[in-house]
Design an enzyme around this catalytic site. Structure first.
Site, PDB file in Angstrom:
ATOM      1  N   HIS A 195       0.938  -1.228   0.035  1.00  0.00           N
ATOM      2  CA  HIS A 195       0.062  -0.001  -0.022  1.00  0.00           C
ATOM      3  C   HIS A 195       0.802   1.436   0.069  1.00  0.00           C
ATOM      4  O   HIS A 195       1.815   1.475   0.857  1.00  0.00           O
ATOM      5  CB  HIS A 195      -0.969  -0.010   1.289  1.00  0.00           C
ATOM      6  CG  HIS A 195      -1.991   0.975   0.979  1.00  0.00           C
ATOM      7  ND1 HIS A 195      -2.206   2.202   1.329  1.00  0.00           N
ATOM      8  CD2 HIS A 195      -3.343   0.716   0.485  1.00  0.00           C
ATOM      9  CE1 HIS A 195      -3.280   2.662   1.044  1.00  0.00           C
ATOM     10  NE2 HIS A 195      -4.070   2.057   0.585  1.00  0.00           N
ATOM     11  N   PRO A 196       0.562   2.129  -0.874  1.00  0.00           N
ATOM     12  CA  PRO A 196       1.363   3.473  -1.167  1.00  0.00           C
ATOM     13  C   PRO A 196       1.190   4.608  -0.173  1.00  0.00           C
ATOM     14  O   PRO A 196       1.684   5.433  -0.220  1.00  0.00           O
ATOM     15  CB  PRO A 196       1.017   3.647  -2.520  1.00  0.00           C
ATOM     16  CG  PRO A 196      -0.477   3.570  -2.585  1.00  0.00           C
ATOM     17  CD  PRO A 196      -0.606   2.256  -1.808  1.00  0.00           C
ATOM     18  N   CYS A 197       0.303   4.551   1.036  1.00  0.00           N
ATOM     19  CA  CYS A 197      -0.003   5.703   1.520  1.00  0.00           C
ATOM     20  C   CYS A 197       1.242   6.167   2.412  1.00  0.00           C
ATOM     21  O   CYS A 197       1.193   7.478   2.637  1.00  0.00           O
ATOM     22  CB  CYS A 197      -1.669   5.458   2.409  1.00  0.00           C
ATOM     23  SG  CYS A 197      -1.535   4.386   3.803  1.00  0.00           S
ATOM     24  N   GLY A 198       1.876   5.264   2.970  1.00  0.00           N
ATOM     25  CA  GLY A 198       3.097   5.707   3.646  1.00  0.00           C
ATOM     26  C   GLY A 198       4.320   5.806   2.924  1.00  0.00           C
ATOM     27  O   GLY A 198       5.388   6.574   3.569  1.00  0.00           O
ATOM     28  N   THR A 199       4.297   5.725   1.507  1.00  0.00           N
ATOM     29  CA  THR A 199       5.737   5.574   0.749  1.00  0.00           C
ATOM     30  C   THR A 199       6.222   7.328   0.839  1.00  0.00           C
ATOM     31  O   THR A 199       7.407   7.162   1.270  1.00  0.00           O
ATOM     32  CB  THR A 199       5.371   5.340  -0.698  1.00  0.00           C
ATOM     33  OG1 THR A 199       4.662   4.040  -0.489  1.00  0.00           O
ATOM     34  CG2 THR A 199       6.647   5.406  -1.434  1.00  0.00           C
TER      35      THR A 199
END
Lengths: 333, 245
Positions: B190-194
């Site tokens: 999941h990219p939300c923290g990237t």
């Protein structure tokens, strides 16, 4: 009636909108005679198909084969993506707006290679919150507001969607402070409305940068799908033949999602059609449908977004385009 | 062609990790799509790396993603196999009347046997997320008969430290979603923290970036070293040494 009041009324219509469904159990799962009659259900536009399980299970339970329920739906052989709101599926797949909409339900044999798994209400809720986070990220650059929602607020928000309760939804979601889209004007110098090159295309028409031309729905569709509006496409000569997935049907349709914010992005729906050069580009766009309505393309886009978006803060635009007819090839003999 | 990383080990590895080697990830066009938006163009410029002959930037028309499909590569032997082999040995020694063709002293080539049995194949795709404006790792995994594998099984396979990364970090978690181009269920990180941890990564190293931002190769190699940890990919140091050239 002023614009604001009209907006509120529109929202009310949208929230109360529902699709009449006539749901047939797939014959492979019918173990008794006579065949069960189809279930007649009014499904909220803003809802999701797997949430209909409590209504459907009692209707069909006596005839189902033994096993664990993994509900999924199909329309004319196309397995339906459960994370897309019911209203959007109907607008997209049913060009002719069939009423009631005839769907087939399965309780067994989940097509795990085609559909992501759905384990009931929790999966749908997770998908909803995830979409809301994505919208928040685009609007604010982070999804803190959604992540920091209190447990009770999250529950209340989800239940307001489950039950189609607009007042509760608006009360809880206002805490998220996802700002409404202000009126957008074409040619505003610091407008980061569209980071695509159509932005420059828009300002080409006038000398001075600032114009009073309001950013309309047509402008939005043009920005998302410029190939429907240009004379020549920019695709290579060898346009490869698109392999339409098994979910192919005519007419071709395309779905775009936009956020209620400056940034505009495009997501492709299940069908992607090759855009061949056309002589009359403007008429390639046959229809634009949002929440079951065909809005006039001149409507300011900000109004469309603010009043017709779904609870996860996405605006779903269904677009129907003209497909060039396939010409039969001459036989070699 | 974009020079990035490859997942081809030269021979089947025993153990649960893959080594990345510097090679090529072909850019897979999503055929027939409309002309690129500026966003995509920016990404494409971002991703076109310098080859040995000097910097060549190219712009492509169309959307796409970086992909590495296994096609016989990315072989990966599971721990389970080793146990099962041992179990088999034990069973065969426990009063089994059947003739045992494998004598005690005979060398058993685990790698060969595992190739036929518990081999896991991985496909990795890197797709740019316009919403989160970061690259996102999509992957799927299946056994040699094409059967897709469940996430729980995958997580069991991962080396210990990567599961820790997954569990401890609120920034990396695996979800199952539709591949944006292939429209099939794939796993994704999941990219939300990237962007958060990428920022942290670069902030902590004063030699990087500066006012001009981070060079693309560095961004991507750093990114993949981070996400790789979560899925058991190891990035070889050579990849980082190259940038000094």
């Amino acid at each position: 009636m002023d614009v604001e009041a009209m907006g509120r009324e529109a929202q009310k219509y949208v929230w109360e909108g529902a699709i009449p469904l006539q749901i047939h159990l797939h014959e492979s799962e019918v173990t008794t005679l006579p065949h069960p009659s189809p279930a007649l259900v009014l499904a909220p536009r803003m809802g999701y198909l797997p949430l209909l399980l409590p209504l459907l299970k009692p209707h069909f339970s006596s005839t189902l084969p033994p096993g664990v329920d993994t509900i999924w739906f199909e329309y004319k052989g196309l397995p339906l993506k459960w994370h897309i709101p019911t209203g959007v599926l109907f607008d997209l797949l049913c060009a002719e707006q069939e009423r009631p909409w005839n769907l087939t339900v399965h309780f067994r044999g989940y097509p795990g290679n085609i559909l992501t798994p759905c384990e009931g209400e929790d999966s749908v809720k997770w998908s909803f919150i995830n979409s809301l986070k994505e919208a928040a990220y685009i609007v604010n650059g982070n999804c803190k507001n959604v992540m920091n929602m209190s447990q009770s607020d999250q529950v209340e928000l989800w239940h307001s969607v489950l039950n189609g309760n607009m007042e509760t939804y608006q009360r809880v979601s206002s805490k998220l402070k996802l700002e409404k889209v202000g009126d957008q004007y074409v040619g505003k110098p610091n407008s980061n409305l569209l980071k695509s090159r159509t932005n420059t295309g828009e300002t080409d028409t006038g000398g001075p940068v600032k114009t009073d031309k309001c950013f309309t729905l047509r402008d939005a569709v043009k920005a998302l799908l410029p190939e429907l509006f240009v004379e020549k496409t920019l695709i290579d000569e060898e346009i490869p033949r698109i392999e339409l997935e098994e979910e192919s049907r005519a007419p071709s349709d395309d779905e775009s999602n936009t956020r209620n914010e400056e940034d505009v992005e495009e997501k492709q729906g299940e069908n992607v059609e090759c855009c061949c050069p056309s002589d009359d580009a403007e008429t390639k766009l046959k229809l634009v449908r949002i929440q079951g309505i065909e809005p006039k393309l001149e409507i300011p886009f900000s109004w469309v977004v603010n009043n017709l978006m779904n609870p996860e803060h996405f605006l779903h635009i269904c677009v129907f385009v003209k497909v060039p007819q396939a010409k039969p090839l001459p036989h070699d003999r | 062609m974009i020079t990035l990383v490859n997942l081809t080990p030269m021979q089947p590895l025993v153990g649960c990790s893959l080594s990345l080697q510097v090679a090529r990830w072909p850019w897979i066009y999503h055929l027939g799509m409309e002309p690129s938006h500026q966003v995509t163009s920016a990404l494409l410029l971002m991703l076109s790396l310098r080859n040995g002959k000097g910097s060549t930037l190219f712009s492509l028309h169309g959307h796409g993603y970086l992909g590495q499909n296994h096609h016989g590569r990315g072989l990966f032997v599971t721990r389970e196999h080793v146990h099962s082999q041992e179990d088999h040995d034990e069973k065969s020694h426990k009063g089994n009347e059947e003739p045992n063709c494998l004598g005690k002293d005979e060398y058993i080539d685990n790698a060969t046997l595992s190739y036929r049995q518990d081999v896991r194949y991985f496909d990795f795709h890197i797709v740019y997320s316009a919403s989160y404006r970061v690259p996102v790792l999509y992957f799927r995994t299946y056994s040699s008969d094409g059967q897709p594998l469940l996430l729980e099984d995958i997580e069991k396979e991962l080396p210990g430290n990567s599961t820790n990364v997954l569990m401890e970090s609120k920034w990396t978690f695996i979800t199952q979603e539709e591949h944006p181009y292939l429209n099939r269920p794939w796993y994704k990180l999941h990219p939300c923290g990237t962007s958060e941890w990428m920022k942290l990564l670069f902030l902590t190293d004063p030699s990087l970036g500066g006012s001009q931002g981070v060079p693309v190769e560095l961004y991507l190699s750093s990114w993949i070293s981070m996400v790789g940890q979560a899925v058991g990919l190891k990035v070889p140091l050579e990849m980082f040494n190259k940038r000094k050239e």
